[in-house]
Design a protein around this motif. Structure first.
Motif, mmCIF file in Angstrom:
data_model
loop_
_atom_site.group_PDB
_atom_site.id
_atom_site.type_symbol
_atom_site.label_atom_id
_atom_site.label_comp_id
_atom_site.label_asym_id
_atom_site.label_seq_id
_atom_site.Cartn_x
_atom_site.Cartn_y
_atom_site.Cartn_z
ATOM 1 N N ILE A 6 48.653 26.818 32.177
ATOM 2 C CA ILE A 6 49.756 27.201 31.294
ATOM 3 C C ILE A 6 49.426 28.497 30.560
ATOM 4 C CG2 ILE A 6 51.029 26.532 29.207
ATOM 5 C CD1 ILE A 6 50.728 23.590 30.258
ATOM 6 N N THR A 7 48.218 28.591 30.038
ATOM 7 C CA THR A 7 47.801 29.784 29.300
ATOM 8 C C THR A 7 47.808 31.021 30.186
ATOM 9 O OG1 THR A 7 46.433 28.479 27.795
ATOM 10 C CG2 THR A 7 45.901 30.825 27.981
ATOM 11 N N LEU A 8 47.208 30.918 31.377
ATOM 12 C CA LEU A 8 47.134 32.068 32.280
ATOM 13 C C LEU A 8 48.515 32.479 32.780
ATOM 14 C CD1 LEU A 8 43.938 31.126 34.315
ATOM 15 C CD2 LEU A 8 44.134 32.795 32.451
ATOM 16 N N ASP A 9 49.343 31.489 33.101
ATOM 17 C CA ASP A 9 50.703 31.786 33.548
ATOM 18 C C ASP A 9 51.486 32.503 32.446
ATOM 19 O OD1 ASP A 9 52.870 31.466 35.567
ATOM 20 O OD2 ASP A 9 53.771 30.246 33.978
ATOM 21 N N HIS A 10 51.330 32.049 31.225
ATOM 22 C CA HIS A 10 52.002 32.670 30.081
ATOM 23 C C HIS A 10 51.532 34.123 29.907
ATOM 24 C CE1 HIS A 10 53.960 33.004 26.199
ATOM 25 N NE2 HIS A 10 52.816 33.387 25.662
ATOM 26 N N LEU A 11 50.226 34.355 30.034
ATOM 27 C CA LEU A 11 49.694 35.717 29.902
ATOM 28 C C LEU A 11 50.254 36.644 30.975
ATOM 29 C CD1 LEU A 11 45.959 35.023 29.029
ATOM 30 C CD2 LEU A 11 47.733 35.920 27.506
ATOM 31 N N LEU A 12 50.344 36.161 32.208
ATOM 32 C CA LEU A 12 50.900 36.981 33.289
ATOM 33 C C LEU A 12 52.380 37.281 33.048
ATOM 34 C CD1 LEU A 12 49.090 35.343 36.311
ATOM 35 C CD2 LEU A 12 48.875 37.732 35.595
ATOM 36 N N LYS A 13 53.115 36.297 32.540
ATOM 37 C CA LYS A 13 54.532 36.525 32.233
ATOM 38 C C LYS A 13 54.690 37.534 31.098
ATOM 39 C CE LYS A 13 56.297 32.153 33.949
ATOM 40 N NZ LYS A 13 56.768 30.808 33.628
ATOM 41 N N GLN A 14 53.836 37.446 30.079
ATOM 42 C CA GLN A 14 53.875 38.414 28.984
ATOM 43 C C GLN A 14 53.568 39.822 29.492
ATOM 44 O OE1 GLN A 14 51.066 36.924 26.048
ATOM 45 N NE2 GLN A 14 52.760 36.592 24.628
ATOM 46 N N ALA A 15 52.571 39.940 30.360
ATOM 47 C CA ALA A 15 52.203 41.247 30.911
ATOM 48 C C ALA A 15 53.368 41.840 31.695
ATOM 49 C CB ALA A 15 50.970 41.123 31.797
ATOM 50 N N ALA A 16 54.078 41.003 32.435
ATOM 51 C CA ALA A 16 55.231 41.479 33.204
ATOM 52 C C ALA A 16 56.356 41.927 32.275
ATOM 53 C CB ALA A 16 55.727 40.381 34.145
ATOM 54 N N GLN A 17 56.617 41.169 31.228
ATOM 55 C CA GLN A 17 57.682 41.510 30.289
ATOM 56 C C GLN A 17 57.373 42.795 29.522
ATOM 57 O OE1 GLN A 17 57.930 37.968 27.891
ATOM 58 N NE2 GLN A 17 59.364 36.958 29.272
ATOM 59 N N ARG A 18 56.127 42.951 29.113
ATOM 60 C CA ARG A 18 55.739 44.115 28.313
ATOM 61 C C ARG A 18 55.466 45.359 29.152
ATOM 62 N NH1 ARG A 18 51.566 41.452 23.914
ATOM 63 N NH2 ARG A 18 53.033 39.900 23.119
ATOM 64 N N GLY A 19 55.178 45.124 30.429
ATOM 65 C CA GLY A 19 54.841 46.243 31.300
ATOM 66 C C GLY A 19 53.455 46.793 31.042
ATOM 67 N N GLN A 20 52.599 45.983 30.437
ATOM 68 C CA GLN A 20 51.215 46.386 30.188
ATOM 69 C C GLN A 20 50.327 45.142 30.110
ATOM 70 O OE1 GLN A 20 51.521 48.570 26.542
ATOM 71 N NE2 GLN A 20 51.460 46.771 25.249
ATOM 72 N N PRO A 21 49.024 45.308 30.292
ATOM 73 C CA PRO A 21 48.122 44.158 30.253
ATOM 74 C C PRO A 21 48.141 43.446 28.905
ATOM 75 C CG PRO A 21 47.027 46.050 31.225
ATOM 76 C CD PRO A 21 48.324 46.548 30.647
ATOM 77 N N ALA A 66 43.605 27.511 39.157
ATOM 78 C CA ALA A 66 44.513 26.972 38.137
ATOM 79 C C ALA A 66 45.911 27.561 38.298
ATOM 80 C CB ALA A 66 43.972 27.260 36.740
ATOM 81 N N LEU A 67 45.977 28.831 38.718
ATOM 82 C CA LEU A 67 47.266 29.494 38.926
ATOM 83 C C LEU A 67 47.873 29.163 40.288
ATOM 84 C CD1 LEU A 67 46.386 32.949 37.384
ATOM 85 C CD2 LEU A 67 48.147 31.359 36.557
ATOM 86 N N GLY A 68 47.129 28.447 41.117
ATOM 87 C CA GLY A 68 47.634 28.095 42.437
ATOM 88 C C GLY A 68 47.520 29.222 43.442
#
Length: 92
Positions: A6-21, A66-68
């Motif tokens: 859940i944590t890693l998936d959330h971080l990847l979604k945030q990175a995509a939304q913000r357009g930065q790491p 964990a991310l599949g």
């Protein structure tokens, strides 16, 4: 889904939304920076042992699983300080 997933998936979604790491501590000194295009995680430790080898790479594999991610690549920085876990596209 595990807490790690859940944590890693959330971080990847945030990175995509913000357009930065996006960066976060996973606890016990393990740090992660999530980025997209390609989807990848950069891992390092601020506490404890962190060097190229089986123990550190196991943490990278644990995050990928964990991310599949069925197909991923582990790459160490030249300095040996950072481990990048990058999702690889599978055959269609």
């Amino acid at each position: 889904m595990t807490k790690l997933a859940i944590t890693l998936d959330h971080l990847l979604k945030q990175a995509a939304q913000r357009g930065q790491p996006v960066q976060r501590s996973l606890g016990h000194g393990l740090q992660v920076r999530a980025a997209v295009n390609p989807r990848r995680l950069c891992l390092w430790r601020t506490e404890g042992v962190w060097e190229p080898g089986e123990a550190s790479e196991r943490e990278g594999r644990t995050c990928a699983k964990a991310l599949g991610w069925g197909s991923y690549r582990l790459t160490w920085s030249k300095s040996g300080r950072y481990l990048t876990v990058e999702e690889e596209g599978g055959l269609l």
